[in-house]
Design a protein around this motif. Structure first.
Motif, short mmCIF file in Angstrom:
data_model
loop_
_atom_site.label_atom_id
_atom_site.label_comp_id
_atom_site.label_asym_id
_atom_site.label_seq_id
_atom_site.Cartn_x
_atom_site.Cartn_y
_atom_site.Cartn_z
N ALA A 162 52.11 43.15 45.12
CA ALA A 162 52.50 44.31 45.04
C ALA A 162 51.53 45.26 45.41
O ALA A 162 50.74 45.09 45.75
N PHE A 163 52.06 46.18 45.14
CA PHE A 163 51.38 47.61 45.73
C PHE A 163 49.96 47.56 44.49
O PHE A 163 48.53 47.88 45.79
N GLU A 164 50.22 47.45 43.56
CA GLU A 164 48.80 47.67 42.20
C GLU A 164 48.17 46.16 42.65
O GLU A 164 48.41 45.01 41.72
N LYS A 165 46.94 46.20 42.92
CA LYS A 165 45.81 45.49 42.84
C LYS A 165 45.02 45.34 42.20
O LYS A 165 44.22 46.87 42.23
N ALA A 230 50.78 42.44 38.45
CA ALA A 230 51.73 43.13 38.38
C ALA A 230 51.63 42.01 36.68
O ALA A 230 52.89 41.13 36.72
N GLY A 231 50.46 41.69 36.68
CA GLY A 231 51.00 41.58 35.12
C GLY A 231 50.56 39.83 35.06
O GLY A 231 50.68 39.18 33.98
#
Length: 266
Positions: A162-165, A230-231
């Motif tokens: 995913a984009f957010e890391k 992503a959680g």
């Protein structure tokens, strides 16, 4: 012409001549000068207040003062009073200097001990044959580690799911009795990290501090890499063993021409 009797009785008045005037005092002739500048005035010589007189110097010489200074000539700030039976604590650099001086006096070759951190794992896991397989299985994998006195720099690869890391390194100097974290920053992207059509991976860089107490022989630093996306949360802890770095020391021979300067440097 006939004078009257009144005129005959008048007596002549005697006139007193003026007293001679005293001439003004003359200045000593130092030589004629035709300059328009005013005559120079005598200079008054006065002893400066900052310099003591001869009597004051003799009086001060009788009062002797004792100053305690360190090796640099600076005044000591504290005075330690030791109790009976209490051994003074000598700083390590003083003991090292005395030891080096004793070795030089005995004719021995001078050596200094330098600390270094030795990893208990391969410094470049990215070169291992199973690196890609571990990366696909764990989603995060330590790439390499560089150790120096300024700090520890490491890089890790994470799958681009995913984009957010959020990537960080959790470390401990106390066998995990206490720990801290260092947030990693994004460096770049590596294409085709898993299978040929698999997702790419991103590279993150982190830094770990090296405090002075960790540079003692036998001290251990442990860390693991955490990846949040992503959680979900993924870890690379070296298959449950964590990544360990142990402090060692090695002897470095000092050239003869540098021995004197090394003693004064310490």
């Amino acid at each position: 012409m006939r004078r009257s009797a009144a005129d005959a009785e008048r007596k002549p008045v005697r006139i007193r001549p003026p007293a001679p005037s005293t001439p003004p005092p003359r200045e000593p002739a130092l030589g004629r000068s035709f300059s328009c500048e005013p005559a120079p005035k005598p200079i008054m010589r006065r002893r400066t207040r900052s310099l003591p007189s001869a009597a004051e110097r003799r009086r001060d010489s009788r009062r002797l003062q004792v100053r305690f200074v360190d090796s640099l000539g600076l005044d000591l700030e504290e005075v330690k009073v030791f109790a009976a039976g209490e051994d003074p604590l000598v700083p390590q650099h003083v003991l090292s200097r005395l030891l080096m001086s004793a070795e030089m006096a005995a004719g021995k070759h001078l050596e200094i001990s330098l600390p270094y951190l030795k990893p208990a794992f391969p410094e470049r896991p990215v070169e291992q044959a199973d690196f890609l397989a571990r990366l696909c299985r764990q989603r995060v994998c330590l790439e390499q580690v560089l150790c120096s006195e300024a700090g520890i720099v490491g890089t890790a690869q994470v799958l681009n799911l995913a984009f957010e890391k959020d990537v960080s390194a959790r470390y401990s100097f106390t066998d995990w009795k206490s720990s801290a974290e260092s947030k990693a920053s994004w460096v770049g992207t590596v294409r085709g990290a898993g299978a040929a059509d698999g997702p790419a991976s991103d590279v993150f860089r982190f830094r770990l501090p090296v405090p002075p107490f960790i540079l003692q022989p036998g001290a251990v630093l442990e860390f693991a890499v955490r990846f949040r996306i992503a959680g979900a949360e993924f870890w690379d802890n070296n298959d449950g063993r964590n990544y360990r770095l142990t402090c060692h020391s090695y002897k470095l021979a000092v050239p003869k021409e540098c021995e004197d300067s090394m003693v004064h440097f310490i």
